[in-house]
Design a protein around this motif. Structure first.
Motif: not given
Length: 235
Positions: A223-227
């Protein structure tokens, strides 16, 4: 007219099948003796030689006749290392003290069939999962005997493939315990997410036959998390 061994005949069964380490029992061996009643000593043997670990055993040997036919038993003992296969042989008689003539004609042809004493096995592979970027994944297989106690010898080699392409191989560090084999398989750097095939091959210990099986390895995407940050301008 002196004592003269003539022919050798072996009664049924003349073909016997055994597993390695067992004993093959044939019919009685009869040596026909002609001439007078002078003592004649004959030593039985076989030709050609039996395979390694197999030995012909006669009920009595050598035997001395005083004119009567000689009758004795025949068996062939084998060992766990006797090569499997089909072997043919004849019983021979070697003249000794008091015998005349060229010796008895060899017997009818006998057959010894040796089958493996090893137990067949079945190898099953547990499906495995990992996530993209993982350094390793645990692979498991179970080796089950067709009969008898659990498998506690030998090793399992795991091969991971993508289609026909091998991406890595790992062998269990220790011998199998109670049929279970497990290994930590290092995933090659950059292994893509997707489906792979696990092949497990059992290299047998004493008393077992080899086997193999397949399972699946699924590597999931991470899973990719973008801030997101923002700057508010005061008004």
């Amino acid at each position: 007219t002196d004592a003269n061994p003539q022919t050798i005949a072996v009664a049924a069964p003349t073909s016997v099948t055994v597993i390695q380490g067992a004993t093959a029992n044939y019919g009685n061996v009869t040596l026909t003796v002609g001439g007078n009643t002078s003592p004649c000593t004959v030593t039985f043997g076989v030709t050609p030689a039996l395979p390694a670990g197999a030995v012909a055993v006669f009920g009595s040997n050598p035997n001395t006749s005083t004119g009567a036919n000689i009758v004795t038993t025949l068996s062939v003992t084998t060992s766990g290392s006797t090569p499997t296969g089909t072997y043919t042989f004849q019983v021979t008689g070697t003249n000794g003290a008091g015998c005349q003539g060229p010796g008895a004609t060899p017997s009818n042809t006998l057959t010894l069939i040796v089958n493996s004493a090893a137990v067949n096995t079945t190898t099953t592979v547990a499906n495995a999962t990992a996530t993209y970027g993982d350094a390793s994944v645990t692979l498991n297989a179970t080796v089950t005997p067709a009969s008898g106690p659990a498998v506690n010898s030998g090793s399992v080699t795991f091969t991971v493939k993508q289609g026909a392409t091998t991406i890595g191989v790992a062998t269990t560090d220790n011998t199998i315990v109670a049929g279970a084999a497990s290994v930590s398989y290092a995933l090659p750097a950059g292994t893509n997410a997707g489906g792979y095939t696990i092949e497990a091959s059992y290299t047998p210990g004493a008393g077992f036959n080899a086997s193999s099986g397949t399972g699946s390895l699924t590597i999931s995407k991470r899973n990719k998390f973008t801030t997101v940050s923002s700057t508010l301008n005061p008004s």
